[in-house]
Design an enzyme around this catalytic site. Structure first.
Site: not given
Ligand SMILES: NC(=O)c1ccc[n+]([C@@H]2O[C@H](COP(=O)([O-])OP(=O)(O)OC[C@H]3O[C@@H](n4cnc5c(N)ncnc54)[C@H](OP(=O)(O)O)[C@@H]3O)[C@@H](O)[C@H]2O)c1
Length: 284
Positions: A135, A148
């Site tokens: 991130s 985080y």
């Molecule tokens: N969106 C942003 O602004 C942003 C910015 C920078 C970095 N990121 C990073 O991008 C990555 C993906 O996030 P996203 O934005 O796509 O959000 P998201 O739609 O909430 O996706 C997160 C994914 O991680 C899974 N997950 C969480 N805990 C888990 C566990 N214990 N075991 C297996 N799966 C798990 C969730 O599964 P469930 O459906 O089972 O909960 C979901 O599939 C994350 O690492 C986040 O930190 C996001």
């Protein structure tokens, strides 16, 4: 160009978009997620090119089984995407011990164990790509997100080192560093259970309790474009060690690094005061 991918956290957000886009272009995907039925629609559309496994990434023994099974299924996996993760919002003093442990288990220990589990396979096949979702918050900080940030800064340190250790085997690692992107990330975030009156009215308290967070429609990032960019990076012959994604990520990280460099340079004379007598420092 990568053609077989292993991805964690494919139920929503970047992981789900990547899975859809890769299957649409004819690639094969080993998709892992806590509830595999979330991909029933893609399984019906793409058949054998989608392999699914139930995986909570905090279960290290299960992760090793799933990794071994995926490599056995496909023979070769070109790119591994460690994407699963979530946000924890709250002042450091307000968070529970369990919240802190779960954040570190999910966002730090799990990616490290995934890298350790796939490395023998990638080495044996002569290399591959490893993409780790970090991130912009792996370089900068916002109040109320200390754990985080801890998790993403930790990943930056681990994967920078991992990359050095494994490049000789053809394993190329990229830390993906998006800015704010409207996914389920914000609605799924875990929040501190209590509000400490001592912090009332501070920016951190307001951020924790939803008074001044950025609305989804005001976030710069497009989740599908982030997924497309991650695929482009996985396809590159010479991928970068880190990749910023989004105008906010570029500006905030650029400014933070510039300020840190200026601060480091201002410390040059002072830093040298602790060298032993007679030591000649290398020229910068
Ligand atoms: N969106 C942003 O602004 C942003 C910015 C920078 C970095 N990121 C990073 O991008 C990555 C993906 O996030 P996203 O934005 O796509 O959000 P998201 O739609 O909430 O996706 C997160 C994914 O991680 C899974 N997950 C969480 N805990 C888990 C566990 N214990 N075991 C297996 N799966 C798990 C969730 O599964 P469930 O459906 O089972 O909960 C979901 O599939 C994350 O690492 C986040 O930190 C996001």
């Amino acid at each position: 160009m990568a053609s077989t991918w292993f991805i964690t956290g494919t139920s929503s957000g970047f992981g789900r978009h990547m899975t859809e886009l890769l299957l649409d272009r004819g690639d094969r995907v080993a998709a892992t997620l806590r509830n595999p039925s979330r991909l029933d629609d893609l399984a019906a559309k793409h058949g054998d090119r989608l392999w699914r496994a139930q995986l909570d990434v905090t279960d290290t023994a299960r992760m090793r089984e799933v990794v071994d099974a995926a490599f056995a299924e496909f023979g070769r996996i070109d790119a591994v995407v460690s994407n699963a993760g979530y946000g924890l919002i709250g002042l450091a003093e307000e968070l529970s011990d369990e919240q802190i442990e779960r954040q570190i288990d999910t966002n730090v220990t799990a990616p490290i164990q995934l890298a350790r589990a796939v490395t023998p396979h990638l080495r044996a096949q002569g290399g591959g790509r490893f993409l780790q979702t970090s991130s912009m918050g792996g370089h900068i900080v916002f109040p109320a997100m200390s754990l985080y940030h801890t998790s993403k800064w930790a990943l930056e340190g681990f994967f920078e080192t991992y990359a050095l250790e494994t490049e000789r085997f053809g394993i190329r690692t990229t830390l993906i560093e998006p800015g704010m992107v409207a996914t389920d990330f914000y609605s799924s975030a875990d929040v501190a259970p209590s509000q400490l009156p001592a912090y009332a009215g501070t920016q951190a308290a307001d951020l924790t309790h939803g008074k001044s967070s950025v609305a989804l429609e005001d976030m710069p990032g497009d989740p599908r474009k982030v997924a497309e960019a991650m695929i482009r990076i996985g396809d590159l012959a010479d991928p970068p060690r880190r990749q910023l994604l989004g105008s906010d990520a570029y500006r905030l990280v650029h400014d933070a690094l510039k300020a840190r460099l200026e601060s480091a340079e201002a410390q040059y004379e002072f830093a040298l005061t602790t060298d032993r007598d007679g030591f000649v420092p290398p020229q910068a």
